[in-house]
Design a protein around this motif. Structure first.
Motif, short mmCIF file in Angstrom:
data_model
loop_
_atom_site.label_atom_id
_atom_site.label_comp_id
_atom_site.label_asym_id
_atom_site.label_seq_id
_atom_site.Cartn_x
_atom_site.Cartn_y
_atom_site.Cartn_z
N GLU A 40 3.72 -1.57 -8.17
CA GLU A 40 3.20 -0.20 -8.87
C GLU A 40 3.36 0.39 -7.28
O GLU A 40 4.44 1.38 -6.78
CB GLU A 40 2.37 0.38 -8.91
N ILE A 41 3.13 -0.60 -6.65
CA ILE A 41 3.51 0.42 -4.63
C ILE A 41 4.82 -0.04 -4.68
O ILE A 41 5.18 1.26 -3.52
CB ILE A 41 1.98 -0.14 -4.47
N SER A 42 5.37 -0.69 -4.76
CA SER A 42 6.66 -0.69 -3.71
C SER A 42 7.71 0.00 -4.36
O SER A 42 8.86 0.37 -3.52
CB SER A 42 7.02 -2.79 -4.12
N GLN A 43 7.22 0.39 -5.70
CA GLN A 43 8.73 1.37 -6.55
C GLN A 43 8.06 2.74 -6.03
O GLN A 43 9.41 3.46 -5.79
CB GLN A 43 7.97 1.61 -8.19
N LYS A 44 6.63 3.10 -5.46
CA LYS A 44 6.49 4.67 -4.66
C LYS A 44 6.44 5.05 -3.47
O LYS A 44 6.46 5.85 -2.92
CB LYS A 44 5.26 4.78 -5.67
#
Length: 355
Positions: A145-149
């Motif tokens: 989630e973090i790496s996508q955002k």
């Protein structure tokens, strides 16, 4: 000077790097393929057994093969920070290669589910280590989630460059043996490694460097065997922390490797893993971490169940994914106790049966 400079330099034509790419390497790869003659004798089989000892990579595990590619490509793309979820080995490798590249590294670990040998590496390489309440799968979901955002690169095996680097292990095995082995035994946790090796065997075969492909024989720990059971394991448990994963990221690719190769994915109990762990140290002088021994435990099980013809010659390779010093606690628990004496020669002679 013909100095070995790491697997990207050595296998550049098989990897997606440009001529001008600045390679981030710690001279990983080129690990030994050790013939296990004593284990062969113990199992009473005709085939030769070889141990691909990945514990001799720079940070002590196979993860370095994929991390050199993942960090190299992240640096090429201008990344400043990388992130991973880890049961240990990935965190150690990511932290070391990020340090080498001058990048920041963030590591998420499941609380209390990491061997201290691995945790110490991540901390020493200056990673920001965050322990979460939850298991590896929960940590990986957060990382995704973090790496996508946000502008932070994930370096778990979902990163395709990780698989690309790890496939080089198959190249080295074929280079050493002159062809692919008949069987390739390997531990299965997040399932990226079995995926990568199968990719490597296929690529070398397609380029004419091998005449055959091996049967891929993957082994999960019984308390953490979602692929074998056919469903996610919500609370995976095994002393082999490196493969304590209930929902493998490369699940479908692992099944593809199994099916295309005519191999299998099975499970072994913790006591079978410990037995193999001890045998390797005592018979061959090779010290691996418990999860690594799942491959040899799988071989022992396959021989006992008749899945390996004891009278057929050929080559069998077992991948040992990490060094035993990664998990000293389990090593001490599964070994003999230290013998204590007061300090006289007479006592010492008695202990070593020379009195």
């Amino acid at each position: 000077m013909n100095r070995y400079k790491g697997l990207i330099d050595h296998y550049r034509k098989f990897l997606s790097v440009k001529e001008e790419t600045c390679i981030v390497s710690l001279c990983e790869g080129n690990t030994p393929l050790i013939e296990a003659k004593n284990l062969k004798k113990e199992l009473n089989i005709k085939a030769d057994i070889f141990l691909k000892y990945e514990g001799l990579n720079p940070t002590g595990s196979f993860k370095d093969r994929g991390m050199t590619m993942a960090i190299t490509k992240a640096k090429e793309e201008g990344a400043k920070v990388v992130i991973c979820a880890s049961t240990g080995n990935t965190s150690a490798s990511a932290a070391a290669y990020a340090a080498r590249a001058g990048m920041e590294c963030v590591v998420l670990i499941p609380d209390g589910k990491i061997a201290f040998g691995k945790l110490s590496q991540a901390l020493m390489h200056n990673a920001k280590v965050v322990s979460i309440e939850g298991n590896f799968d929960d940590a990986l979901n957060m990382v995704c989630e973090i790496s996508q955002k946000y502008p932070i690169v994930m370096v778990n095996s979902l990163n395709p460059y990780r698989i690309e680097g790890q496939k080089s292990g198959a190249f080295e095995i074929i280079d050493a043996l002159g062809d692919a082995p008949d069987y390739h035994f390997i531990p299965v946790g997040n399932a990226g490694n079995i995926t990568a090796y199968w990719q490597g065997y296929n690529e070398y075969f397609d380029h004419g460097f091998a005449k055959k492909k091996p049967k891929m024989m993957g082994y999960q720990a019984a308390g953490s065997a979602p692929i074998v059971l056919g469903h996610k394991v919500n609370n995976p448990e095994t002393l082999a922390t490196a493969i304590r994963i209930g929902n493998p990221a490369s699940w479908k690719f692992a099944e593809l490797a199994r099916d295309e190769s005519g191999g299998l994915i099975d499970m072994v109990e913790d006591d079978e893993i410990i037995l193999a762990y001890q045998l390797l140290s005592r018979l061959e002088g090779v010290f691996c971490e418990p999860a690594s021994a799942a491959s040899v435990a799988g071989l022992i099980k396959a021989v006992h169940e008749g899945k390996i013809d004891k009278n057929k010659k050929g080559n069998i390779v077992c991948v040992l994914t990490g060094h035993g010093l990664k998990d000293p606690d389990n090593a001490i628990k599964s070994s003999k106790e230290v013998i204590k004496i007061k300090g006289t020669v007479k006592e010492l002679l008695q202990v070593i049966n020379l009195s």
